[in-house]
Design an enzyme around this catalytic site. Structure first.
Site, mmCIF file in Angstrom:
data_model
loop_
_atom_site.group_PDB
_atom_site.id
_atom_site.type_symbol
_atom_site.label_atom_id
_atom_site.label_comp_id
_atom_site.label_asym_id
_atom_site.label_seq_id
_atom_site.Cartn_x
_atom_site.Cartn_y
_atom_site.Cartn_z
ATOM 1 N N ASP A 1 59.658 -44.815 -9.150
ATOM 2 C CA ASP A 1 60.326 -46.004 -9.688
ATOM 3 C C ASP A 1 61.688 -45.681 -10.295
ATOM 4 O OD1 ASP A 1 59.260 -44.587 -11.840
ATOM 5 O OD2 ASP A 1 57.814 -46.113 -12.397
ATOM 6 N N ASN B 1 49.058 -50.030 -20.918
ATOM 7 C CA ASN B 1 48.423 -51.263 -20.427
ATOM 8 C C ASN B 1 47.808 -51.064 -19.044
ATOM 9 O OD1 ASN B 1 50.655 -51.128 -18.800
ATOM 10 N ND2 ASN B 1 51.612 -53.010 -19.523
ATOM 11 N N HIS C 1 49.378 -49.695 -16.406
ATOM 12 C CA HIS C 1 50.298 -49.743 -15.265
ATOM 13 C C HIS C 1 50.422 -48.376 -14.600
ATOM 14 C CE1 HIS C 1 54.028 -49.054 -18.059
ATOM 15 N NE2 HIS C 1 53.887 -47.963 -17.344
ATOM 16 N N GLU D 1 52.728 -53.648 -13.253
ATOM 17 C CA GLU D 1 52.197 -54.108 -14.530
ATOM 18 C C GLU D 1 50.915 -54.923 -14.316
ATOM 19 O OE1 GLU D 1 53.435 -52.894 -17.159
ATOM 20 O OE2 GLU D 1 55.533 -53.415 -17.528
HETATM 21 C C1 GLP Z 1 56.586 -45.474 -17.558
HETATM 22 C C2 GLP Z 1 56.636 -45.113 -16.062
HETATM 23 C C3 GLP Z 1 55.286 -44.702 -15.543
HETATM 24 C C4 GLP Z 1 54.635 -43.752 -16.526
HETATM 25 C C5 GLP Z 1 54.321 -44.489 -17.798
HETATM 26 C C6 GLP Z 1 53.674 -43.621 -18.871
HETATM 27 O O1 GLP Z 1 56.764 -46.819 -17.809
HETATM 28 N N1 GLP Z 1 57.175 -46.128 -15.237
HETATM 29 O O2 GLP Z 1 55.434 -44.132 -14.245
HETATM 30 O O3 GLP Z 1 53.454 -43.228 -15.973
HETATM 31 O O4 GLP Z 1 55.476 -45.111 -18.314
HETATM 32 O O5 GLP Z 1 54.626 -42.842 -19.501
HETATM 33 P P1 GLP Z 1 54.303 -41.710 -20.557
HETATM 34 O O6 GLP Z 1 53.853 -40.538 -19.761
HETATM 35 O O7 GLP Z 1 55.608 -41.447 -21.233
HETATM 36 O O8 GLP Z 1 53.254 -42.243 -21.463
#
Ligand code: GLP
Length: 231
Positions: free
Chosen positions: A56, A125, A127, A132
């Site tokens: 992404d 959440n 995702h 989402e």
């Molecule tokens: C972001 C990314 C995800 C990631 C998630 C968790 O929004 N788009 O790909 O897995 O958050 O991030 P973190 O590892 O910092 O908790």
């Protein structure tokens, strides 16, 4: 946890030097990239033939914006290993046409014959990528609105919450589910409940990661806190 995921990823590249790696950003994979950089410097893993295709990217952020995922990947991984810059792919946050950019990205994935190994984190959440809660499963790369909870969680990387982009390009659930195998990494007590919901609750778009129950080859690597409600 990160060492385990890094070992799986490097084994993939050792066994198939031209592997197509689906890569992820966020805090969780940072350790994975550190281990891989160390092993690459030691000559134990070689990324010269590997291809990376990231999950992404924020809409509207330039590649040289320190909050963009292109910057994150360059800074934390690509410039520390011998992957060829032209073999690293992310959506272009500055693309002028959103539909065209999504189609371009799907074409990149198809041209590489799909993703061999997809590294994933999970949002609080549920995702995955930026799919989402409520996102339909039958989607390829698309431009997704971010929920308030994601904007607030990701605001820690920005100077102000109002600077967090409201939209992102993301591989869709269908794109992710086509990966030959998936390594999901999860850390911290704050992710324990959503991890339990994702793997022991119903498969529902309300918990996007729950779709992983339907994939035939998922490895979950977690720390004790994240796994505490599963065991
Ligand atoms: C972001 C990314 C995800 C990631 C998630 C968790 O929004 N788009 O790909 O897995 O958050 O991030 P973190 O590892 O910092 O908790």
């Amino acid at each position: 946890m990160c060492r385990k995921a890094a070992r799986i990823l490097s084994a993939q590249v050792v066994l198939k030097p031209g592997s197509v790696l689906g890569l992820a950003t966020g805090s969780t994979p940072l350790g994975v990239y550190k281990w891989l950089a160390e092993w690459c410097a030691a000559g134990d893993v070689d990324f010269s033939e590997a291809v990376s295709i990231n999950l992404d990217e924020y809409v509207g952020l330039a590649p040289d914006n320190p909050q963009s995922y292109r910057y994150y990947m360059d800074d934390n991984f690509f410039r520390h290993v011998n992957i060829k810059p032209e073999n690293t792919h992310l959506p272009n946050g500055l693309a002028s046409g959103k539909a065209e950019e999504c189609a371009r990205y799907d074409a990149v994935i198809r041209a590489h014959n799909g993703i061999d190994m997809q590294l994933l984190g999970i949002g609080h959440n549920g995702h995955i990528g930026f799919n989402e809660p409520g996102a339909v499963f039958e989607m390829d790369t698309h431009c997704a609105p971010l929920t308030e909870s994601t904007i607030s969680a990701n605001s820690r990387f920005f100077s102000d919450e109002s600077d967090v982009p409201r939209f992102a390009y993301t591989m869709g659930i269908r794109t992710i589910m086509r990966a030959r195998y998936i390594v999901l990494i999860v850390s911290g007590a704050g992710k324990a409940q959503i991890l339990k919901d994702a793997f022991t609750g119903p498969v529902t778009p309300q918990v996007p990661a729950s779709v992983l129950q339907l994939h035939g080859d998922v490895i979950l690597a977690g720390d004790e806190e994240a796994l505490s409600l599963l065991v």
